[in-house]
Design an enzyme around this catalytic site. Sequence first.
Site, mmCIF file in Angstrom:
data_model
loop_
_atom_site.group_PDB
_atom_site.id
_atom_site.type_symbol
_atom_site.label_atom_id
_atom_site.label_comp_id
_atom_site.label_asym_id
_atom_site.label_seq_id
_atom_site.Cartn_x
_atom_site.Cartn_y
_atom_site.Cartn_z
ATOM 1 N N SER A 1 -26.090 -0.336 10.234
ATOM 2 C CA SER A 1 -27.094 0.292 11.089
ATOM 3 C C SER A 1 -28.389 -0.490 11.124
ATOM 4 C CB SER A 1 -27.399 1.685 10.568
ATOM 5 O OG SER A 1 -28.033 1.590 9.297
ATOM 6 N N GLY A 2 -28.543 -1.444 10.224
ATOM 7 C CA GLY A 2 -29.811 -2.150 10.112
ATOM 8 C C GLY A 2 -30.724 -1.524 9.070
ATOM 9 N N GLY A 3 -30.402 -0.311 8.647
ATOM 10 C CA GLY A 3 -31.269 0.405 7.704
ATOM 11 C C GLY A 3 -31.492 -0.361 6.412
ATOM 12 N N GLN B 1 -25.632 9.682 1.245
ATOM 13 C CA GLN B 1 -26.628 9.172 0.300
ATOM 14 C C GLN B 1 -26.751 10.146 -0.875
ATOM 15 O OE1 GLN B 1 -28.021 6.335 0.053
ATOM 16 N NE2 GLN B 1 -27.789 5.354 2.069
ATOM 17 N N GLY C 1 -25.955 3.249 -0.635
ATOM 18 C CA GLY C 1 -26.957 3.321 -1.694
ATOM 19 C C GLY C 1 -26.395 3.198 -3.099
ATOM 20 N N CYS D 1 -3.973 -20.909 -0.838
ATOM 21 C CA CYS D 1 -4.874 -21.213 0.287
ATOM 22 C C CYS D 1 -4.834 -22.708 0.593
ATOM 23 C CB CYS D 1 -6.301 -20.736 0.002
ATOM 24 S SG CYS D 1 -7.338 -21.891 -0.915
ATOM 25 N N CYS E 1 -6.615 -24.993 -2.007
ATOM 26 C CA CYS E 1 -5.878 -25.209 -3.261
ATOM 27 C C CYS E 1 -4.623 -26.052 -3.049
ATOM 28 C CB CYS E 1 -5.524 -23.871 -3.909
ATOM 29 S SG CYS E 1 -6.973 -23.086 -4.669
ATOM 30 N N HIS F 1 -11.845 -20.825 -0.013
ATOM 31 C CA HIS F 1 -11.051 -20.360 -1.153
ATOM 32 C C HIS F 1 -11.453 -18.949 -1.588
ATOM 33 C CE1 HIS F 1 -9.032 -20.075 -4.984
ATOM 34 N NE2 HIS F 1 -10.186 -19.644 -5.466
#
Lengths: 377, 377
Positions: free
Chosen positions: B92-94, B194, B221, B311, B314, B340
């Site tokens: 949310s940007g909060g 919260q 939070g 991966c 590796c 990785h």
Amino acid sequence: MGFHFEVLKTDSKARRGRLTTPHGIVETPFFMPVGTQASVKGLRNEALEELGAEIILANTYHLYLRPGHELVRKLGGLHKFMSWNRAILTDSGGFQVFSLSELRKITDEGVRFRSHIDGSEHLLTPERASEIQLALGSDIAMVLDECIETPAPRDKTKSALKRTTQWARRARNHFLEQQDRNGDLKQWQFGIVQGATFADFRRESACQLLEINFPGYAVGGLAVGEPHEVTCEMTAEVTALLPENRPRYLMGVGKPEQIAEYVALGIDMMDCVLPTRAARHACLYTSQGRVLIKNARYAEDQNPIDPQCHCSVCRRYSRAYLRHLFAAGEFTAAILATHHNVHFYLDIMRQIREAIEFGNLAKFSSEMRAKYAAGPA
Amino acid sequence: MGFHFEVLKTDSKARRGRLTTPHGIVETPFFMPVGTQASVKGLRNEALEELGAEIILANTYHLYLRPGHELVRKLGGLHKFMSWNRAILTDSGGFQVFSLSELRKITDEGVRFRSHIDGSEHLLTPERASEIQLALGSDIAMVLDECIETPAPRDKTKSALKRTTQWARRARNHFLEQQDRNGDLKQWQFGIVQGATFADFRRESACQLLEINFPGYAVGGLAVGEPHEVTCEMTAEVTALLPENRPRYLMGVGKPEQIAEYVALGIDMMDCVLPTRAARHACLYTSQGRVLIKNARYAEDQNPIDPQCHCSVCRRYSRAYLRHLFAAGEFTAAILATHHNVHFYLDIMRQIREAIEFGNLAKFSSEMRAKYAAGPA
């Protein structure tokens, strides 16, 4: 697979050839992306392979200081160390000693300098430079040369040229001794023609190196500040003297619009940090000229960097997105920009090779100059 | 293809599920790599696809400030802008307003703040946060919540919780109005529970959000400095109250050894900058614990980062090479390390999903804790 070079086709002085190395065939003329510290900045080897790079350049000075050539030798050589199975050319370290290190002192023996990393003192001699490159195991090694500031006076040029020839002979002798001792070394050693901006010295240097007899010759000390016309003039003086059946390498060039000109002078090999460094500074090369992607005009531009480009970045990402990534300082920006710019350079080389085959390199060259004459967009 | 969530299998409180979005199916539990500014630092989208990322997180605060949500809307939304056709969740940007911006002032209306980029003043309200995310066009949007410092006193927690619920209701109303006006919006909106480290407030927050009725719920939070046991305790309090047929998202977690624990508490979704940030600081995650790759012990180590890892890093590169790249400051180091680490996290999630299917998540979780108990190597 040993070493072999052949010229397949010529177009005036330009040559379309093929260089065979123990790590694969390299079509000439070619451009080497620069992997200073055993990595082309921002590109995984997988990306370089996708881009069709058949050879890269690595810097002896940097690898000697870090991680150290003995470590690289112990781990199986540079190809294995960096997991790159195609060809590698290493420079001699000379240019970096002159441009990066501190407190350098040149004598006939070699050049004493302090590391730019930790200030430690080192001595680089022609034999040592050869030894380091043998440890790295590059496919093509360069002899140590004395690089001088430009513009250089005649007397200083003459003494540096004399020393460069002496060093070249010592490097060659050391290399051949190692070859006799260890059997067939999987490395070619090239000489470097010096002589600053004096045509007579350039010719003198070339003739002296020809006597030593290298399988290939480089033109060094150019494109370091002198006018482009002088670079071309000096290059032409040298290539006129070099044997036709050996590769010619113009070191440290060049701008996109100059590449075809150098090829037209008989050059087969080039390297330059420009495509990778410019990419990190948001300068992109395109078929229509330079694009400074941070410019506000690209904020809403949904076109690819270069609509005529077929690289994987242009196939997927927009100018608007690239601009955003650069503006936001995201380092993915440099990854994408580097990929595109290296593709652009390698694609120029593909077009140049095709142009030579069809005998129209001059046309290609003048078109490139015209596109880049307008300055960046 | 609209939205759908189903739980396929449970193992005690852990859930193996499937989230369907307009941008593809996401197997749960899942971990979201963080693409703060519309880019997962150091990874091209092609790499994320190779790694099997089905969803990524982008930050509303950053994209609102740069390049701006209206620009993104104009260019067809975030998926098109960044050329990512799989799912995206936006926060949310909060949290960023509270952690990054300057001079923030919170009122019932919203939060007024200055940009960390240019100091410009902005007002973020619950409606505005929703509007921005609708413009971005993410698949899952989060409501604006009031984030507070920890440890927080009860009275401050209670007032923040009250405001968070009010904001959640306003955000929900705004979202549903937009949906009524524009027809079927291709976005799901989640509420955020919260209540800091107080079990009663956590329960109160959850019950209030359940009344508002979201298709999914997040726990916010947490993992902001409190002991891990408290994080788990609070999470358990909340998941016990949440409906079984809706996804649960624990925001901003976690360490490799904690991931399975959170899943065992009934969590379906997580995100964290840890794998990407640690990679840039040369901390690599492996099946045997953390590897600090700059350590001298790896200088000659020809093994891959993690011999058990499949991966592409590796499979090709050695610890010695990675160490060299980090020591030399080459930015290819961060590219390889990030690849990785993200693979490691996504692979943990694959193993967790499989463990739930076989009913042995507890065993997997205790093994991970044991491997990471020893500290970095």
